[in-house]
Design a protein around this motif. Structure first.
Motif, PDB file in Angstrom:
ATOM      1  N   TYR A 491      36.513  42.775  35.781  1.00  0.00           N
ATOM      2  CA  TYR A 491      37.470  43.676  36.434  1.00  0.00           C
ATOM      3  C   TYR A 491      37.476  43.473  37.943  1.00  0.00           C
ATOM      4  O   TYR A 491      38.518  43.619  38.607  1.00  0.00           O
ATOM      5  CB  TYR A 491      37.154  45.137  36.090  1.00  0.00           C
ATOM      6  N   ALA A 517      42.713  44.725  35.274  1.00  0.00           N
ATOM      7  CA  ALA A 517      41.425  45.208  35.780  1.00  0.00           C
ATOM      8  C   ALA A 517      41.151  46.629  35.302  1.00  0.00           C
ATOM      9  O   ALA A 517      40.017  46.971  34.946  1.00  0.00           O
ATOM     10  CB  ALA A 517      41.409  45.143  37.308  1.00  0.00           C
ATOM     11  N   GLU A 520      39.888  46.664  31.839  1.00  0.00           N
ATOM     12  CA  GLU A 520      38.477  46.297  31.767  1.00  0.00           C
ATOM     13  C   GLU A 520      37.577  47.434  32.244  1.00  0.00           C
ATOM     14  O   GLU A 520      36.491  47.634  31.710  1.00  0.00           O
ATOM     15  CB  GLU A 520      38.227  45.045  32.626  1.00  0.00           C
TER      16      GLU A 520
END
Length: 589
Positions: A491, A517, A520
């Motif tokens: 991320y 991101a 994640e």
């Protein structure tokens, strides 16, 4: 006698898309009518609408596939992504695996044009690229890649130079990655152009399970020693540790990480004695290349690790000079108590909690007290303060920032050949002290010492973001991703890419990377803010407002006046643009 003028051949530059159905002959053999009906439906409901929307035309059908032409490589790739995604929505796997899946190849080049067809080497390359694409996948040439990079919300995996049937020269190819697929499930990586290796977590055979940190530390040190050989490609520990506690197939590890060699082993620590057993395996064939065990007293710990490193390097490159091995050796300290506290600190630092961060800081400070010259401990202690600031854990901001700056300057001063000290200490100088020039100088020096340190490339990419250097940031984050392809901190890499595209004005791309991101790590505030600001400037107000609401849930006091604490942009215009995007999304003053 009047000479006939040669017929004029019409040529033009085009983007060519070649597609066919994977396994079509088998599917037709199993059920002709059902397969024909399904193919017709997919062409009508998915392919033709996408072609129309993106300005393409079907040149001809080829039984189970088609050839299409576009005036733009960007629109050709968008078309393929569009209809591949639509096909996945329309089709459902059955027990026989008989679902239709298109393979797509795209190239850009000069073509000969006839009323109902196009010809030329560029067309042949597109067709050959289609043949190496995965079912449901898209494979493009380097010429197409150069045209689309940064212009579409997609990722690309470099497949290297490919020898394609009936094509005289090797063609460099790229796989277009479905941006909606889970990152860890979609990466297929080509081998680097130099010997590549991963050191998997060593098994702790000690009677005391608390010695796990020691086994992990041995892996960290051997990985670091190997990574100092510039001619080796070494996978980062962040990725290798994802295999910890798992039964692994070395061939699968090789495919997932894109590497040739796997080093595994075990550590047994009993009293004052240590035994390291290790084996080197060819991940492509599964063959054991070398195996041995090393035993000695704890005071000889670094010598034992040097033996392992030298043996591995010797197995990979038998002609390597012993002098090169000696130059690559690096003992962080002669004080084993300091080393032990440092290893314990690393184990705590891997846990992203406030309590663990505090414990790690104490352990690094204890290591420093035991050895005032342990540069890497200064760097990691400074890094603990970076996390405290980034996570909003600082209590006494002025005092803690001053201590972080002191530790960082000490790290880079005494750690002139220690990449951990230089890179982690250097980043603290940028993020906390806003000393961007010194930070860039020392981090570049650290990367020169050890170009295989994935986290250093990641930190350097963030530094380049704060300095306003988006192209360098993207280059550095791509290196980090390749060195650590299954990193739990993915991320952070995606977040750095998001900010780099934001600075370059590619707001759609920035929002796409930020959204990945967030998938994640849903609490990664920097990524959430990048998503909100990018969506706002890309003309997506609803997404922007939704992103800002999520940001305020993570940090309720987030406002324009404290934005620089979160994102320390060096250039005022970068902060102004970032603030503009967030204000448009509803950020309070």
């Amino acid at each position: 006698m009047v000479q006939k003028q040669p017929l004029r051949v019409e040529r033009r530059l085009s983007a060519i898309l070649a597609a066919d159905v994977a396994g079509y002959s088998r599917l037709m053999h199993n059920d002709e009518e059902a397969t024909h009906t399904e193919l017709t439906a997919l062409l009508t409901d998915a392919v033709y609408p996408a072609l129309t929307e993106h300005g393409g035309r079907v040149v001809k059908h080829t039984g189970d596939g088609f050839l299409a032409e576009f005036p733009s490589a960007v629109e050709a790739v968008r078309t393929a992504m569009h209809f591949q995604a639509r096909i996945k929505e329309l089709t459902v796997d059955d027990m026989e695996g008989s679902r239709l899946a298109f393979r797509v190849g795209i190239n850009i080049g000069d073509v000969i044009v006839e009323p109902h067809d196009i010809f030329g080497d560029s067309v042949n390359i597109a067709a050959r690229l289609e043949s190496i694409a995965e079912p449901g996948g898209i494979c493009i040439s380097a010429s197409a890649y150069d045209q689309v990079l940064g212009k579409i919300a997609a990722e690309f995996v470099d497949l290297g130079e490919q020898r394609l049937k009936n094509i005289a020269r090797p063609i460099r190819a790229f796989k277009v990655v479905d941006p909606g697929a889970p990152a860890r499930q979609r990466r297929t990586l080509a081998l680097p152009d130099k010997p590549s290796i991963v050191v998997l977590p060593f098994q702790n055979l000690s009677a005391d399970p608390e010695q796990e940190y020691f086994a992990d530390g041995v892996v960290e040190d051997i990985t670091m020693a190997l990574s100092r050989f510039h001619w080796l490609f070494v996978i980062a520990c962040n990725s290798s540790f994802t295999y910890k506690g798992r039964a692994v197939d070395v061939k699968q590890v090789g495919r997932e990480l894109g590497i040739r060699y796997v080093l595994g082993g075990s550590v047994r620590k009993a009293g004052n004695r240590v035994r390291i057993a290790s084996q080197l395996i060819d991940a492509e064939t599964g063959a054991h290349l070398w195996a041995d065990r090393f035993e000695g007293v704890l005071q000889d710990m670094f010598d034992l690790q040097d033996h392992v490193t030298a043996s591995v390097v010797g197995a990979i490159a038998p002609k390597l000079q012993i002098a090169e091995i000696k130059r690559a050796k690096h003992k962080p300290t002669e004080n084993l108590d300091a080393y032990d506290h440092y290893l314990r600190g690393l184990a705590r630092a891997r846990r992203w909690t406030r309590e663990a961060n505090g414990e790690a800081l104490q352990l690094f400070c204890k290591a420093i007290a035991l050895d005032r010259a342990l540069a890497c401990a200064y760097g990691m202690a400074a890094w603990c303060f970076v996390r405290r600031k980034a996570r909003g854990w600082m209590v006494e901001h002025v005092q803690e920032s001053a201590e972080a700056t002191r530790l960082a300057r000490k790290a880079v001063h005494i750690g002139r050949d220690d990449p951990v000290a230089l890179c982690f200490g250097g980043y603290a100088l940028a993020f906390i002290a806003h000393d961007f020039d010194d930070a860039a100088a020392v981090m570049d020096r650290g990367l020169a010492v050890n170009p295989n340190l994935a986290q250093a490339w990641l930190l350097s990419s963030w530094l380049r973001v704060w300095r306003g250097e988006p192209d360098l940031a993207i280059d550095h984050v791509e290196k980090a991703m390749r060195l650590s392809p299954v990193d739990p901190s993915l991320y952070g890499m995606l977040g750095a890419a998001a900010y780099a595209h934001f600075l370059a004005g590619r707001y759609d791309m920035a929002a796409s990377y930020a959204e990945k991101a967030m998938r994640e790590n849903p609490t990664f505030l920097l990524a959430i803010c990048a998503f909100a600001a990018s969506s706002s400037l890309a003309g997506q107000p609803e997404k922007a407002r939704s992103g800002l609401a999520q940001a305020l849930q993570c940090k309720s006091d987030l406002c324009a006046s404290n934005l620089k604490d979160l994102a320390p942009f060096r250039r005022s215009e970068d902060l102004v643009r970032f603030e503009e995007g967030l204000r448009n999304a509803g950020l309070p003053d």
